[in-house]
Design a protein around this motif. Structure first.
Motif, PDB file in Angstrom:
ATOM      1  N   TRP A 158      -8.928   0.756  -3.637  1.00  0.00           N
ATOM      2  CA  TRP A 158      -7.938  -0.224  -3.198  1.00  0.00           C
ATOM      3  C   TRP A 158      -8.384  -1.641  -3.566  1.00  0.00           C
ATOM      4  O   TRP A 158      -9.503  -2.064  -3.274  1.00  0.00           O
ATOM      5  CB  TRP A 158      -7.738  -0.124  -1.689  1.00  0.00           C
ATOM      6  CG  TRP A 158      -6.894  -1.228  -1.107  1.00  0.00           C
ATOM      7  CD1 TRP A 158      -7.348  -2.311  -0.392  1.00  0.00           C
ATOM      8  CD2 TRP A 158      -5.475  -1.368  -1.180  1.00  0.00           C
ATOM      9  NE1 TRP A 158      -6.286  -3.110  -0.034  1.00  0.00           N
ATOM     10  CE2 TRP A 158      -5.120  -2.558  -0.504  1.00  0.00           C
ATOM     11  CE3 TRP A 158      -4.457  -0.610  -1.764  1.00  0.00           C
ATOM     12  CZ2 TRP A 158      -3.808  -3.002  -0.390  1.00  0.00           C
ATOM     13  CZ3 TRP A 158      -3.151  -1.051  -1.663  1.00  0.00           C
ATOM     14  CH2 TRP A 158      -2.833  -2.230  -0.974  1.00  0.00           C
TER      15      TRP A 158
ATOM     16  N   GLU B 211      -7.250  -5.731  -3.299  1.00  0.00           N
ATOM     17  CA  GLU B 211      -6.383  -6.679  -2.591  1.00  0.00           C
ATOM     18  C   GLU B 211      -7.028  -8.047  -2.638  1.00  0.00           C
ATOM     19  O   GLU B 211      -8.222  -8.190  -2.396  1.00  0.00           O
ATOM     20  CB  GLU B 211      -6.215  -6.215  -1.147  1.00  0.00           C
ATOM     21  CG  GLU B 211      -5.505  -7.186  -0.216  1.00  0.00           C
ATOM     22  CD  GLU B 211      -5.505  -6.703   1.230  1.00  0.00           C
ATOM     23  OE1 GLU B 211      -5.240  -7.527   2.117  1.00  0.00           O
ATOM     24  OE2 GLU B 211      -5.784  -5.514   1.475  1.00  0.00           O
TER      25      GLU B 211
ATOM     26  N   CYS C 219      -1.932  -6.920  -4.895  1.00  0.00           N
ATOM     27  CA  CYS C 219      -2.461  -5.584  -4.596  1.00  0.00           C
ATOM     28  C   CYS C 219      -2.389  -4.700  -5.839  1.00  0.00           C
ATOM     29  O   CYS C 219      -1.403  -4.742  -6.585  1.00  0.00           O
ATOM     30  CB  CYS C 219      -1.669  -4.950  -3.454  1.00  0.00           C
ATOM     31  SG  CYS C 219      -1.645  -5.935  -1.937  1.00  0.00           S
TER      32      CYS C 219
ATOM     33  N   TRP D  18       0.582   3.998  -2.936  1.00  0.00           N
ATOM     34  CA  TRP D  18       0.340   5.400  -2.567  1.00  0.00           C
ATOM     35  C   TRP D  18       1.405   6.301  -3.204  1.00  0.00           C
ATOM     36  O   TRP D  18       1.088   7.349  -3.758  1.00  0.00           O
ATOM     37  CB  TRP D  18       0.328   5.581  -1.052  1.00  0.00           C
ATOM     38  CG  TRP D  18       0.267   7.040  -0.666  1.00  0.00           C
ATOM     39  CD1 TRP D  18       1.320   7.888  -0.504  1.00  0.00           C
ATOM     40  CD2 TRP D  18      -0.909   7.808  -0.443  1.00  0.00           C
ATOM     41  NE1 TRP D  18       0.868   9.143  -0.187  1.00  0.00           N
ATOM     42  CE2 TRP D  18      -0.490   9.129  -0.148  1.00  0.00           C
ATOM     43  CE3 TRP D  18      -2.271   7.512  -0.466  1.00  0.00           C
ATOM     44  CZ2 TRP D  18      -1.393  10.157   0.139  1.00  0.00           C
ATOM     45  CZ3 TRP D  18      -3.177   8.536  -0.191  1.00  0.00           C
ATOM     46  CH2 TRP D  18      -2.744   9.833   0.109  1.00  0.00           C
TER      47      TRP D  18
ATOM     48  N   PHE E  39      -5.725   5.971   0.852  1.00  0.00           N
ATOM     49  CA  PHE E  39      -5.694   5.665  -0.587  1.00  0.00           C
ATOM     50  C   PHE E  39      -7.089   5.821  -1.181  1.00  0.00           C
ATOM     51  O   PHE E  39      -7.272   6.446  -2.233  1.00  0.00           O
ATOM     52  CB  PHE E  39      -5.171   4.245  -0.793  1.00  0.00           C
ATOM     53  CG  PHE E  39      -5.063   3.822  -2.232  1.00  0.00           C
ATOM     54  CD1 PHE E  39      -3.865   3.937  -2.912  1.00  0.00           C
ATOM     55  CD2 PHE E  39      -6.154   3.282  -2.901  1.00  0.00           C
ATOM     56  CE1 PHE E  39      -3.757   3.539  -4.259  1.00  0.00           C
ATOM     57  CE2 PHE E  39      -6.071   2.879  -4.230  1.00  0.00           C
ATOM     58  CZ  PHE E  39      -4.864   3.013  -4.907  1.00  0.00           C
ATOM     59  N   ASN E  40      -8.088   5.280  -0.502  1.00  0.00           N
ATOM     60  CA  ASN E  40      -9.459   5.361  -1.004  1.00  0.00           C
ATOM     61  C   ASN E  40      -9.998   6.787  -0.969  1.00  0.00           C
ATOM     62  O   ASN E  40     -10.731   7.211  -1.875  1.00  0.00           O
ATOM     63  CB  ASN E  40     -10.369   4.439  -0.195  1.00  0.00           C
ATOM     64  CG  ASN E  40     -10.185   2.978  -0.550  1.00  0.00           C
ATOM     65  OD1 ASN E  40      -9.548   2.650  -1.548  1.00  0.00           O
ATOM     66  ND2 ASN E  40     -10.722   2.097   0.269  1.00  0.00           N
TER      67      ASN E  40
ATOM     68  N   LYS F 285      -4.946  -1.221  -7.989  1.00  0.00           N
ATOM     69  CA  LYS F 285      -6.192  -0.469  -8.017  1.00  0.00           C
ATOM     70  C   LYS F 285      -7.220  -1.310  -8.757  1.00  0.00           C
ATOM     71  O   LYS F 285      -6.976  -1.777  -9.875  1.00  0.00           O
ATOM     72  CB  LYS F 285      -6.015   0.877  -8.707  1.00  0.00           C
ATOM     73  CG  LYS F 285      -7.285   1.735  -8.682  1.00  0.00           C
ATOM     74  CD  LYS F 285      -7.072   3.101  -9.308  1.00  0.00           C
ATOM     75  CE  LYS F 285      -8.379   3.893  -9.291  1.00  0.00           C
ATOM     76  NZ  LYS F 285      -8.224   5.228  -9.930  1.00  0.00           N
TER      77      LYS F 285
ATOM     78  N   LYS G 206      -4.558   2.468   3.798  1.00  0.00           N
ATOM     79  CA  LYS G 206      -5.501   1.980   2.788  1.00  0.00           C
ATOM     80  C   LYS G 206      -6.719   2.906   2.705  1.00  0.00           C
ATOM     81  O   LYS G 206      -7.213   3.200   1.612  1.00  0.00           O
ATOM     82  CB  LYS G 206      -5.951   0.555   3.131  1.00  0.00           C
ATOM     83  CG  LYS G 206      -4.872  -0.497   2.968  1.00  0.00           C
ATOM     84  CD  LYS G 206      -5.410  -1.873   3.354  1.00  0.00           C
ATOM     85  CE  LYS G 206      -4.334  -2.942   3.274  1.00  0.00           C
ATOM     86  NZ  LYS G 206      -4.848  -4.275   3.679  1.00  0.00           N
TER      87      LYS G 206
ATOM     88  N   ARG H 159     -11.543  -2.651   0.637  1.00  0.00           N
ATOM     89  CA  ARG H 159     -11.846  -2.990  -0.749  1.00  0.00           C
ATOM     90  C   ARG H 159     -13.341  -3.044  -1.042  1.00  0.00           C
ATOM     91  O   ARG H 159     -13.744  -3.170  -2.191  1.00  0.00           O
ATOM     92  CB  ARG H 159     -11.184  -4.319  -1.123  1.00  0.00           C
ATOM     93  CG  ARG H 159     -11.722  -5.541  -0.410  1.00  0.00           C
ATOM     94  CD  ARG H 159     -10.913  -6.781  -0.768  1.00  0.00           C
ATOM     95  NE  ARG H 159     -11.503  -7.989  -0.249  1.00  0.00           N
ATOM     96  CZ  ARG H 159     -10.990  -9.207  -0.393  1.00  0.00           C
ATOM     97  NH1 ARG H 159      -9.857  -9.346  -1.049  1.00  0.00           N
ATOM     98  NH2 ARG H 159     -11.574 -10.273   0.103  1.00  0.00           N
TER      99      ARG H 159
ATOM    100  N   VAL I  23       0.831  -1.204   0.000  1.00  0.00           N
ATOM    101  CA  VAL I  23       0.000   0.000   0.000  1.00  0.00           C
ATOM    102  C   VAL I  23       0.864   1.252   0.000  1.00  0.00           C
ATOM    103  O   VAL I  23       0.505   2.274  -0.595  1.00  0.00           O
ATOM    104  CB  VAL I  23      -0.994  -0.005   1.188  1.00  0.00           C
ATOM    105  CG1 VAL I  23      -0.289   0.142   2.530  1.00  0.00           C
ATOM    106  CG2 VAL I  23      -2.033   1.116   1.025  1.00  0.00           C
TER     107      VAL I  23
END
Length: 633
Positions: free
Chosen positions: A91, A93, A82, A45, A560-561, A84, A557, A449, A41
């Protein structure tokens, strides 16, 4: 300097430039993120631009192992992929067992980063320090089993193969990556990401050792863990994950008919016990696993004759069977086989097929749309036909291959009311109204996710169990609440936060969650994990520090979202799962306190209550000040 427990290398493969490079992993980054999804992650990122098309060459596909991967620790056959997600655009995964993760570690790499895209079909062959990008035109279009067999003949029978099928090649948004023939990294569409890069497979073999800091102490800790797992997971080894189907049905917790109810009258016909009696050849285990939950099955004759293969998980049988009202076990074995061969996620596939049948029943999809195929409940041939059409993107399958969220939006009207997904990821076979009210948090917000029943943790671990996770001193309420209890929201959310941090460790360390999720005297509780990690690496890491690393990874995570546009408005359950259960033992049960649970969850996680964004202060506290600046500028 020796990095105990690690290979110490990251392999980077740029397909667009045909460039292969190897980078050292620093001890400081490992102590910050430990490995696995933690390092993955951080890389995504740092090096993935926001809002990129997941099916473009800009997306990256990361193969991640952790310090536990490839060791004696039970369940250490894990590998995490992992990226996109092309299904959710956030995210992504997904995990698989088998031997692939250990083989990556034995080849000398902790992570493999695949970027760019090839002009023609290729596969990647890795044997220790030799890394080659090889032509795959001769296997493009072939099934997973066909491709795997050819690649093992071309390379080494000792190698492990991660492969996509025709569904990944055709960019089905929930296409799998299949490992060692039948082990599925099933969720989020990793197979489509590899397909967009024209990567048919990654073949890995290796002969390098994993250095251990204190071998005798580590061996004793691993042996203790192995014996504990053996003692606690006897039923899982006997019947596999499907062994819980009949009991879930009896308690009214078996998702059925596109989540219209939670009870299936013909559940006994497709139970784990029935499978074991009639179609099981033998159990199968992943690398370093004392459980053996895999089911090696076949149908030797008849209409649905199917060759020996590994499959028939609980999720597969519920989503392709109960959700479509199909109770023919032989047909479901065939359906599972087809999904594995084509490389598509059985959870998303069953969900979108059940949705399509209901849409057909309501007149929102017609025979004109289906090419004359009548989508009927309880018809196994409809399910089998739709699997073929989805995997090949033929007819109505071209639309269904986009996933239930996009399909419902395309159809419009009332279709969105019975589309069961969260953030675009189809809901799996556990219903928050009937299984455990903690699943309401899990689906809405707990998994980065989208709707997921097991990652980062199975919420029923606390509701149903009498286990000691090693978390009581950190505030885990005891004893557990009833699965239907929604009144003590603070206690439930407090418990769930700790369970998340505990469960997140699996992907970071590189182990299966089943050894961590025994119901009674938990096999891999936090104390045992600390003992294993410290003796393996030689680092002095306390349980509290381990949970802090887990929180750092989990929060990153979420960041990231957030960068991809996710806010509180997306942390919702589908409309159907907010309605009361219509029939069965759980009739009338519903989720009524979701907003209260979200408020409390944001509070205990240190996230902004209005937006769901990790606060500036929380990010700084976790050592993520650089991310705080970006997220709050």
């Amino acid at each position: 300097m020796t990095l105990y427990g690690y290979a110490g290398k990251i392999l980077r493969i740029n397909l667009s430039k045909g460039r292969i490079t190897v980078h050292n992993v620093t001890e400081s980054s490992l102590k910050m993120y430990l490995g696995g999804t933690g390092l993955a992650v951080r890389i995504l990122w740092d090096y993935l631009k926001p809002k990129v098309d997941p099916l473009s060459s800009e997306n990256k596909f990361i193969i991640a192992t952790g310090p536990f991967t490839g060791t004696l620790i039970p369940g250490s056959g894990s590998v995490e992929f992992c990226f996109k997600s092309p299904l959710t655009c956030i995210w992504g995964e997904t995990r698989a067992g088998g031997r692939f993760g250990p083989k990556v570690k034995f080849a000398g790499y902790d992570l493999i980063v695949i970027e760019g895209s090839s002009d023609k079909p290729v596969y990647i062959y890795i044997h220790d320090d030799i890394v080659e990008i090889k032509d795959a035109s001769h296997i493009w279009g072939k099934t997973v089993h066909e491709s795997t067999e050819i690649l093992l003949e071309e390379t080494s029978r000792d190698a492990s193969v991660a492969c996509i099928g025709p569904a990944g090649e055709r960019l089905v948004r929930f296409a799998n990556v299949m490992v060692d023939y039948d082990r599925a990294a099933g969720r989020c569409g990793g197979g489509a990401v590899l397909g967009s890069k024209k990567v048919k497979a990654i073949v890995v073999d290796g002969d390098k050792d994993i250095a251990i800091a204190r071998p005798r102490e580590f061996y004793e800790a691993a042996l203790e863990a192995i014996n504990a797992v053996k003692a606690q997971q006897i039923r899982l080894g006997r019947y596999g994950t499907l062994g819980g189907l009949a009991s879930l049905n009896k308690t009214g917790a078996l998702p059925t008919k596109n989540f219209q109810t939670t009870f299936f009258e013909e559940a006994e016909k497709i139970s784990g016990e029935t499978l074991a009696e009639k179609y099981l050849i033998k159990p199968r285990a992943c690398f370093a696993c004392p459980i053996g939950c895999g089911r090696y099955v076949w149908v030797p004759w008849g209409k649905y004759k199917t060759p020996p293969h590994e499959g028939m998980e609980y999720e597969t049988v519920d989503m392709l069977g109960c959700q479509t009202l199909v109770s023919d076990l032989e047909a479901l074995i065939k359906a599972s086989y087809l999904c594995n061969q084509y490389g598509i996620d059985t959870i998303s596939t069953g969900n979108v097929i059940a949705f399509a049948i209901e849409a057909f029943e309501r007149g929102l999809i017609t025979e004109k749309d289906t090419g004359g195929l009548k989508l009927e409940w309880g018809n196994p041939d409809v399910v089998l036909s739709l699997i073929e059409m989805i995997a090949r993107r033929e007819g109505i399958g071209h639309l269904l291959a986009e996933g239930v969220k996009r399909v419902s939006e395309k159809i419009g009207g009332k279709a969105v009311d019975f589309a069961c997904h969260v953030k675009g990821l189809e809901v799996p076979a556990h219903d928050p109204r009937a299984t455990s009210k903690s699943f309401a948090i899990q689906y809405a917000i707990g998994n980065p996710r989208g709707a997921c029943h097991i990652e980062p943790v199975w919420p029923g671990l606390w509701d149903f169990s009498r286990i000691d996770l090693g978390l009581r001193e950190y505030g885990l309420p005891w004893p557990p609440l009833s699965r239907f209890d929604e009144e003590e929201v603070d206690k439930r959310v407090q418990a769930y936060r700790l369970l998340i941090l505990y469960g997140e460790l699996a992907g970071i360390l590189g182990i299966c969650r089943f050894p961590m999720q025994s119901r009674y005297d938990n096999a891999l509780n936090l104390d045992r994990i600390v003992k294993l990690l410290t003796s393996l690496t030689g680092w002095d890491i306390s349980a509290k520090e381990l949970l802090l690393i887990s929180e750092r990874v989990y929060t990153l995570k979420r960041a990231f979202n957030v960068r991809e546009g996710i806010t509180r408005k997306d942390d919702r359950l589908p409309k159907r799962l907010m309605e009361p259960v219509k029939t069965g033992p759980s009739q009338g049960q519903r989720v009524v306190n979701l907003d209260r649970m979200l408020d409390k969850f944001y509070e205990v996680m240190g996230w902004d209550r209005d937006t769901g964004r990790p606060t500036y202060d929380k990010l700084v506290e976790l050592g993520l000040a650089d991310i705080a600046v970006i997220l709050w500028r």
